[in-house]
Design a protein around this motif. Structure first.
Motif, mmCIF file in Angstrom:
data_model
loop_
_atom_site.group_PDB
_atom_site.id
_atom_site.type_symbol
_atom_site.label_atom_id
_atom_site.label_comp_id
_atom_site.label_asym_id
_atom_site.label_seq_id
_atom_site.Cartn_x
_atom_site.Cartn_y
_atom_site.Cartn_z
ATOM 1 N N TYR A 106 85.385 -36.985 121.615
ATOM 2 C CA TYR A 106 86.383 -36.065 121.058
ATOM 3 C C TYR A 106 87.586 -36.835 120.514
ATOM 4 N N ALA A 107 88.096 -37.772 121.307
ATOM 5 C CA ALA A 107 89.286 -38.525 120.900
ATOM 6 C C ALA A 107 89.025 -39.355 119.646
ATOM 7 N N ARG A 108 87.801 -39.842 119.501
ATOM 8 C CA ARG A 108 87.506 -40.697 118.345
ATOM 9 C C ARG A 108 87.623 -39.933 117.028
ATOM 10 N N THR A 109 87.359 -38.608 117.043
ATOM 11 C CA THR A 109 87.473 -37.845 115.798
ATOM 12 C C THR A 109 88.910 -37.834 115.296
ATOM 13 N N TYR A 110 89.869 -37.997 116.199
ATOM 14 C CA TYR A 110 91.271 -38.078 115.804
ATOM 15 C C TYR A 110 91.681 -39.518 115.503
ATOM 16 N N GLN A 111 91.191 -40.438 116.317
ATOM 17 C CA GLN A 111 91.603 -41.835 116.175
ATOM 18 C C GLN A 111 91.185 -42.434 114.844
ATOM 19 N N VAL A 112 90.029 -41.999 114.300
ATOM 20 C CA VAL A 112 89.593 -42.532 113.006
ATOM 21 C C VAL A 112 90.517 -42.076 111.879
ATOM 22 N N ARG A 113 91.306 -41.004 112.122
ATOM 23 C CA ARG A 113 92.300 -40.546 111.152
ATOM 24 C C ARG A 113 93.699 -41.026 111.498
ATOM 25 N N GLY A 114 93.790 -41.904 112.492
ATOM 26 C CA GLY A 114 95.087 -42.440 112.878
ATOM 27 C C GLY A 114 95.942 -41.462 113.651
ATOM 28 N N GLN A 115 95.311 -40.483 114.346
ATOM 29 C CA GLN A 115 96.043 -39.467 115.091
ATOM 30 C C GLN A 115 95.697 -39.532 116.574
ATOM 31 N N ASP A 116 96.602 -39.028 117.382
ATOM 32 C CA ASP A 116 96.323 -38.889 118.809
ATOM 33 C C ASP A 116 95.607 -37.560 119.049
ATOM 34 N N PRO A 117 94.659 -37.515 119.963
ATOM 35 C CA PRO A 117 93.965 -36.246 120.250
ATOM 36 C C PRO A 117 94.909 -35.258 120.915
ATOM 37 N N TYR A 118 94.684 -33.991 120.664
ATOM 38 C CA TYR A 118 95.498 -32.959 121.287
ATOM 39 C C TYR A 118 95.255 -32.858 122.789
ATOM 40 N N LEU A 119 93.994 -33.013 123.196
ATOM 41 C CA LEU A 119 93.621 -32.736 124.577
ATOM 42 C C LEU A 119 93.495 -34.025 125.381
ATOM 43 N N PRO A 120 94.164 -34.126 126.518
ATOM 44 C CA PRO A 120 93.997 -35.299 127.388
ATOM 45 C C PRO A 120 92.699 -35.211 128.177
ATOM 46 N N ARG A 121 92.317 -36.310 128.742
ATOM 47 C CA ARG A 121 91.063 -36.379 129.499
ATOM 48 C C ARG A 121 91.034 -35.354 130.627
ATOM 49 N N GLY A 122 92.162 -35.148 131.305
ATOM 50 C CA GLY A 122 92.185 -34.262 132.459
ATOM 51 C C GLY A 122 91.875 -32.820 132.143
ATOM 52 N N PHE A 123 92.075 -32.406 130.910
ATOM 53 C CA PHE A 123 91.785 -31.025 130.533
ATOM 54 C C PHE A 123 90.330 -30.676 130.796
ATOM 55 N N PHE A 124 89.426 -31.578 130.465
ATOM 56 C CA PHE A 124 88.003 -31.292 130.610
ATOM 57 C C PHE A 124 87.603 -31.142 132.075
ATOM 58 N N SER A 125 88.166 -31.959 132.936
ATOM 59 C CA SER A 125 87.850 -31.830 134.359
ATOM 60 C C SER A 125 88.406 -30.537 134.935
ATOM 61 N N LEU A 126 89.622 -30.173 134.524
ATOM 62 C CA LEU A 126 90.202 -28.921 135.013
ATOM 63 C C LEU A 126 89.382 -27.723 134.559
ATOM 64 N N LEU A 127 88.954 -27.745 133.307
ATOM 65 C CA LEU A 127 88.179 -26.627 132.792
ATOM 66 C C LEU A 127 86.821 -26.545 133.485
ATOM 67 N N ALA A 128 86.221 -27.707 133.760
ATOM 68 C CA ALA A 128 84.938 -27.716 134.474
ATOM 69 C C ALA A 128 85.085 -27.145 135.878
ATOM 70 N N GLU A 129 86.244 -27.345 136.470
ATOM 71 C CA GLU A 129 86.511 -26.814 137.809
ATOM 72 C C GLU A 129 86.790 -25.315 137.772
ATOM 73 N N ARG A 130 87.502 -24.866 136.744
ATOM 74 C CA ARG A 130 88.007 -23.486 136.721
ATOM 75 C C ARG A 130 87.124 -22.510 135.949
ATOM 76 N N MET A 131 86.356 -23.007 134.975
ATOM 77 C CA MET A 131 85.490 -22.131 134.170
ATOM 78 C C MET A 131 84.089 -22.712 134.049
ATOM 79 N N PRO A 132 83.467 -23.110 135.145
ATOM 80 C CA PRO A 132 82.194 -23.839 135.046
ATOM 81 C C PRO A 132 81.081 -23.037 134.382
ATOM 82 N N ALA A 133 81.063 -21.721 134.565
ATOM 83 C CA ALA A 133 79.959 -20.928 134.035
ATOM 84 C C ALA A 133 79.966 -20.865 132.518
#
Length: 373
Positions: A224-251
């Motif tokens: 995900y981050a690479r799609t932004y980095q190739v355009r010289g941008q920082d990704p909107y979402l930090p790594r921790g977002f995915f773990s939190l979402l997996a914990e809170r909305m796993p289904a």
């Protein structure tokens, strides 16, 4: 009475979610609080949570609107950079502004939560407080029909049209059944693109959250981050977002992994509701011919057919979707602007844009790849 909260974790999830219509994955307390708790929004991001609340005399939540005090226009997908630039040149403060929507998520859905009478009071109070809070206006993006009906009847709100491309499942038995509805030329093109990916030795695996380890989420975020980095941008979402979402909305979580000779090289991350697959993020660690089309579009179509989902929303923009069976649909946003000069200019702009969007929608429908019946 109305109030504002700057942290959803301070509100019980059950209170917020009780206001949601069915199928609103991205308005769930779990999704929005994961953005906040991971630092995707909050201090230093230009997205300051300021969620609007309406309570009855007993303090019970009766209406709400997700809202953010915005210091820029990034991550909204309803583009108002021209409005902001015109204000800058005229010496008018455009930021901060208030935005009701889902950060970084151009998925149409509910934005005004609760019964119409309570929402009318919430809107009235919110409109009156813009000036005292130093906000230039209130913007509500990617609304659903119930929101449109409420806002269309209120003075001062300006409607803006947009266009996305969604795929609709018309009871297809499999991908070949879908292909059979296309013109011969387009059918051959899609087959060729899929064959090109398979010819590079790439295979695909769908996983739900229970099948993902933390190292797998590391890979998802790296892609995900690479799609932004190739355009010289920082990704909107930090790594921790995915773990939190997996914990809170796993289904709801779905990930398709692309592997070449057993090595993961790309992924697409989606959320699945009762009748819809929402394609959200994708990325690859190396370039492969036609891999984007396969990972983001054809795999999602395959999965939607297998799961008997009614539609597949693969994100904003992208005329390349049109040629692969995704149909143009109108989207709407609403804008309440305080400065009379800015408002007058935007009224004229929107009238011209509305004609252009409607014409574009009609033209796009003429380029759909389906066989003429």
């Amino acid at each position: 009475m109305t109030d504002t909260i700057d942290r959803l974790a301070d509100l019980p999830a059950s209170d917020w979610d009780a206001l949601l219509p069915a199928g609103q994955l991205f308005l769930r307390h779990a999704f929005l609080s994961s953005l906040e708790d991971s630092g995707a929004v909050g201090p230093g991001t230009g997205w300051l949570p300021a969620h609007r609340m309406m309570r009855d005399a007993q303090g019970r939540l009766t209406a709400a609107a997700p809202a953010y005090r915005k210091l820029h226009s990034y991550g909204e997908y309803v583009f108002d950079w021209g409005w902001a630039d015109a204000c800058r040149r005229a010496g008018i403060a455009y930021y901060p502004k208030r935005l009701s929507g889902v950060p970084f998520t151009p998925v149409p859905g509910a934005r005004l939560l609760g019964a119409p009478a309570a929402l009318a009071r919430l809107l009235e109070a919110g409109e009156a407080q813009l000036a005292e809070q130093g906000e230039s206006g209130w913007h509500i993006n990617f609304t659903q029909p119930a929101d449109d009906a409420l806002l269309r009847g209120r003075s001062g709100w300006l409607e803006r049209l947009g266009c996305q491309f969604h795929w609709f499942n018309r009871g297809y038995r499999d991908f070949q059944d879908f292909l059979d509805t296309l013109s011969s030329r387009k059918r051959k093109q899609l087959r060729k693109e899929r064959d090109q990916v398979a010819g590079q030795g790439i295979e695909f695996e769908w996983r739900d959250s229970s099948q993902m380890r933390e190292v797998d989420w590391d890979f998802v975020h790296a892609c995900y981050a690479r799609t932004y980095q190739v355009r010289g941008q920082d990704p909107y979402l930090p790594r921790g977002f995915f773990s939190l979402l997996a914990e809170r909305m796993p289904a709801a979580l779905r990930v398709v992994l692309a592997r070449q000779r057993g090595r993961p090289v790309a992924m697409a991350f989606s959320l699945q509701g009762d009748d819809c697959l929402f394609g959200r993020y994708w990325g690859c660690l190396a370039e492969f011919d036609r891999l984007h089309f396969e990972t983001c579009l054809y795999q999602g179509i395959d999965w939607s057919i297998e799961q008997r989902l009614a539609r597949f929303e693969a994100g904003a923009q992208g005329e390349h979707k049109l040629l692969r069976g995704f149909e143009p649909v109108l989207t709407r946003s609403w804008h309440y602007l305080l400065h009379p000069g800015l408002r007058a200019a935007v009224v004229g702009f929107l009238a011209e844009e509305r004609v252009a969007v409607s014409a574009y929608l009609q033209e796009a429908r003429g380029h759909l790849p389906y066989r003429k019946v």
